[in-house]
Scaffold this motif. Structure first.
Motif, PDB file in Angstrom:
ATOM      1  N   GLY A 101      -6.122   7.730  -2.019  1.00 38.19           N
ATOM      2  CA  GLY A 101      -6.000   6.449  -2.705  1.00 38.19           C
ATOM      3  C   GLY A 101      -5.274   5.443  -1.837  1.00 38.19           C
ATOM      4  N   GLY A 102      -4.532   4.526  -2.465  1.00 44.79           N
ATOM      5  CA  GLY A 102      -3.811   3.495  -1.737  1.00 44.79           C
ATOM      6  C   GLY A 102      -2.655   4.074  -0.941  1.00 44.79           C
ATOM      7  N   THR A 103      -2.298   3.411   0.151  1.00 47.51           N
ATOM      8  CA  THR A 103      -1.205   3.876   1.000  1.00 47.51           C
ATOM      9  C   THR A 103      -0.014   2.935   0.884  1.00 47.51           C
ATOM     10  N   LEU A 104       1.109   3.379   1.414  1.00 50.36           N
ATOM     11  CA  LEU A 104       2.311   2.550   1.413  1.00 50.36           C
ATOM     12  C   LEU A 104       2.102   1.273   2.220  1.00 50.36           C
ATOM     13  N   TYR A 105       1.287   1.353   3.257  1.00 55.77           N
ATOM     14  CA  TYR A 105       1.019   0.172   4.074  1.00 55.77           C
ATOM     15  C   TYR A 105       0.428  -0.940   3.209  1.00 55.77           C
ATOM     16  N   GLN A 106      -0.494  -0.574   2.340  1.00 51.07           N
ATOM     17  CA  GLN A 106      -1.085  -1.564   1.436  1.00 51.07           C
ATOM     18  C   GLN A 106      -0.059  -2.050   0.417  1.00 51.07           C
ATOM     19  N   LEU A 107       0.731  -1.132  -0.105  1.00 56.73           N
ATOM     20  CA  LEU A 107       1.747  -1.486  -1.098  1.00 56.73           C
ATOM     21  C   LEU A 107       2.780  -2.444  -0.517  1.00 56.73           C
ATOM     22  N   PHE A 108       3.210  -2.167   0.717  1.00 56.14           N
ATOM     23  CA  PHE A 108       4.288  -2.951   1.320  1.00 56.14           C
ATOM     24  C   PHE A 108       3.830  -4.319   1.820  1.00 56.14           C
ATOM     25  N   ASN A 109       2.542  -4.608   1.731  1.00 57.23           N
ATOM     26  CA  ASN A 109       2.078  -5.958   2.061  1.00 57.23           C
ATOM     27  C   ASN A 109       2.686  -7.004   1.132  1.00 57.23           C
ATOM     28  N   GLN A 110       3.238  -6.546   0.023  1.00 60.37           N
ATOM     29  CA  GLN A 110       3.886  -7.465  -0.912  1.00 60.37           C
ATOM     30  C   GLN A 110       5.251  -7.935  -0.411  1.00 60.37           C
ATOM     31  N   ILE A 111       5.803  -7.234   0.570  1.00 61.26           N
ATOM     32  CA  ILE A 111       7.122  -7.584   1.107  1.00 61.26           C
ATOM     33  C   ILE A 111       6.962  -8.729   2.102  1.00 61.26           C
ATOM     34  N   ASP A 112       7.663  -9.831   1.864  1.00 62.18           N
ATOM     35  CA  ASP A 112       7.540 -10.984   2.754  1.00 62.18           C
ATOM     36  C   ASP A 112       8.841 -11.298   3.495  1.00 62.18           C
ATOM     37  N   ALA A 113       9.769 -10.356   3.531  1.00 64.37           N
ATOM     38  CA  ALA A 113      11.035 -10.573   4.235  1.00 64.37           C
ATOM     39  C   ALA A 113      10.792 -10.647   5.738  1.00 64.37           C
ATOM     40  N   GLU A 114      11.473 -11.565   6.419  1.00 63.73           N
ATOM     41  CA  GLU A 114      11.267 -11.734   7.856  1.00 63.73           C
ATOM     42  C   GLU A 114      11.794 -10.553   8.662  1.00 63.73           C
ATOM     43  N   ASN A 115      12.717  -9.790   8.080  1.00 63.71           N
ATOM     44  CA  ASN A 115      13.271  -8.639   8.790  1.00 63.71           C
ATOM     45  C   ASN A 115      12.589  -7.330   8.390  1.00 63.71           C
ATOM     46  N   PHE A 116      11.361  -7.440   7.875  1.00 63.86           N
ATOM     47  CA  PHE A 116      10.558  -6.259   7.560  1.00 63.86           C
ATOM     48  C   PHE A 116       9.304  -6.289   8.421  1.00 63.86           C
ATOM     49  N   CYS A 117       9.004  -5.149   9.054  1.00 61.53           N
ATOM     50  CA  CYS A 117       7.848  -5.088   9.949  1.00 61.53           C
ATOM     51  C   CYS A 117       7.145  -3.746   9.776  1.00 61.53           C
ATOM     52  N   MET A 118       5.808  -3.775   9.799  1.00 63.76           N
ATOM     53  CA  MET A 118       5.010  -2.558   9.656  1.00 63.76           C
ATOM     54  C   MET A 118       4.092  -2.378  10.863  1.00 63.76           C
ATOM     55  N   VAL A 119       3.848  -1.114  11.212  1.00 62.39           N
ATOM     56  CA  VAL A 119       2.885  -0.777  12.261  1.00 62.39           C
ATOM     57  C   VAL A 119       2.076   0.425  11.803  1.00 62.39           C
ATOM     58  N   LYS A 120       0.887   0.583  12.386  1.00 59.68           N
ATOM     59  CA  LYS A 120       0.065   1.763  12.143  1.00 59.68           C
ATOM     60  C   LYS A 120      -0.067   2.547  13.440  1.00 59.68           C
ATOM     61  N   ILE A 121       0.139   3.849  13.343  1.00 63.04           N
ATOM     62  CA  ILE A 121       0.044   4.728  14.507  1.00 63.04           C
ATOM     63  C   ILE A 121      -1.090   5.715  14.252  1.00 63.04           C
ATOM     64  N   VAL A 122      -2.176   5.564  14.994  1.00 64.76           N
ATOM     65  CA  VAL A 122      -3.360   6.397  14.816  1.00 64.76           C
ATOM     66  C   VAL A 122      -3.403   7.523  15.845  1.00 64.76           C
ATOM     67  N   GLN A 123      -2.946   7.221  17.061  1.00 66.55           N
ATOM     68  CA  GLN A 123      -2.975   8.193  18.148  1.00 66.55           C
ATOM     69  C   GLN A 123      -1.762   7.973  19.038  1.00 66.55           C
ATOM     70  N   LYS A 124      -1.544   8.895  19.967  1.00 69.67           N
ATOM     71  CA  LYS A 124      -0.333   8.825  20.784  1.00 69.67           C
ATOM     72  C   LYS A 124      -0.284   7.562  21.637  1.00 69.67           C
ATOM     73  N   GLU A 125      -1.467   6.997  21.971  1.00 71.40           N
ATOM     74  CA  GLU A 125      -1.487   5.766  22.756  1.00 71.40           C
ATOM     75  C   GLU A 125      -0.926   4.573  21.981  1.00 71.40           C
ATOM     76  N   ASP A 126      -0.816   4.713  20.658  1.00 69.26           N
ATOM     77  CA  ASP A 126      -0.274   3.626  19.835  1.00 69.26           C
ATOM     78  C   ASP A 126       1.247   3.636  19.786  1.00 69.26           C
ATOM     79  N   LEU A 127       1.876   4.703  20.258  1.00 70.52           N
ATOM     80  CA  LEU A 127       3.319   4.853  20.087  1.00 70.52           C
ATOM     81  C   LEU A 127       4.104   3.745  20.780  1.00 70.52           C
ATOM     82  N   TRP A 128       3.828   3.518  22.059  1.00 68.91           N
ATOM     83  CA  TRP A 128       4.606   2.529  22.802  1.00 68.91           C
ATOM     84  C   TRP A 128       4.377   1.102  22.297  1.00 68.91           C
TER      85      TRP A 128
END
Length: 300
Positions: free
Chosen positions: A255-282
């Protein structure tokens, strides 16, 4: 073939190079809790005497080359004929030209003293049953980068480790990076544990507070409202709250993920990333650490 010279650097120097242009974002000076930090890391020229770990191999090799070239002029040819500069032959019949003590160049380090404000980095990791081996590898790899960055760049920063499934608890470094658990997921438990620790030990007026959470995004729907509220509370007390969603290719979405849920957060000191593979880490790590620079660039 062509002559070339190799040099090597220590792991500590490599880590320093990788992280040298990065800083924790939204840093504030906490004037009531500044601590004097001393490190033998400020380089100040070179010396001909020193200990072997501080040997600058590149400059030493250059000094040897200059000395060798200095012996190839007319005067040196006459001196060589007289045997003054003859060093013998190597196994292939070529003339040897060994290093001399005068070639050696060592880094001169001075004590770098500066005042740093207190800071704490809170690492929160989902260890529930849905976090399989690949997801845990990616999550721990992200925190390994964060751990190395904090230890290399900030001397007076404390690290707090929290593991959660339906319940959360503070763990030590070894357990955080090596022990796995199982069970369902109440993400809010990890956030509440972080808020409790902040309230008990790290007053926002005295500490720069950074919290990071990694999860595969799966959460019991009944916990979503509590998780959302806890994120808002963390944003109120933290300099930065970063969320990394671990979603390897082919992983199942419940179903829905936290990434979708947290799109409601508009604070400037909040940041989200998605990590699919090890090349995304850096790139994901840099995005979180440089979030304040990104916002400044967008504002311009």
């Amino acid at each position: 073939g062509e002559d070339y010279y190799e040099t090597d650097i220590s792991l500590e120097e490599l880590i320093d190079i990788v992280f040298e242009d990065l800083e924790l974002p939204f840093w504030e000076r906490k004037k009531f809790r500044q601590i004097e930090s001393k490190r033998l890391s400020k380089r100040k020229g070179f010396r001909s005497k020193g200990i072997r770990p501080r040997l600058d191999k590149k400059r030493t090799a250059k000094a040897r080359i200059r000395r060798k070239h200095a012996t190839t002029g007319p005067r040196s040819n006459r001196a060589t004929e007289n045997g003054a500069f003859r060093h013998g032959l190597n196994e292939s019949g070529e003339e040897r030209f060994p290093f001399h003590d005068d070639d050696l160049k060592y880094h001169h380090l001075t004590e770098d003293v500066k005042f740093e404000s207190n800071a704490v980095v809170i690492c929160i990791m989902d260890t529930s049953g849905s976090m399989d081996t690949v997801k845990k590898y990616l999550a721990r790899s992200f925190y390994f980068l964060l751990y190395q960055f904090v230890n290399q760049r900030y001397q007076n920063t404390e690290l707090v480790f929290i593991a959660h499934h339906t319940e959360a608890r503070e763990v030590d470094e070894d357990e955080f990076f090596h022990k796995g658990e199982s069970g369902g997921t109440f993400v809010s438990s990890g956030y509440r544990k972080a808020l409790d620790i902040i309230a008990e030990r790290y007053h926002p007026a005295l500490w720069n507070i950074y919290a990071f959470h990694t999860s595969d995004g799966d959460n019991f729907p009944s916990d979503n409202d509590a998780a959302l509220e806890a994120v808002r509370e963390l944003c109120d007390v933290c300099n930065l709250f970063g969320y990394g969603e671990i979603k390897p290719s082919g992983s199942w979405d419940y179903g829905g993920t936290l990434y979708q849920l947290f799109n409601q957060i508009d604070a400037e000191n909040f940041c989200m990333v998605k990590i699919v593979q090890k090349e995304d880490l850096w790139p994901s790590f840099r995005k979180l650490i440089e979030v304040d620079k990104t916002e400044d660039a967008e504002a311009v």
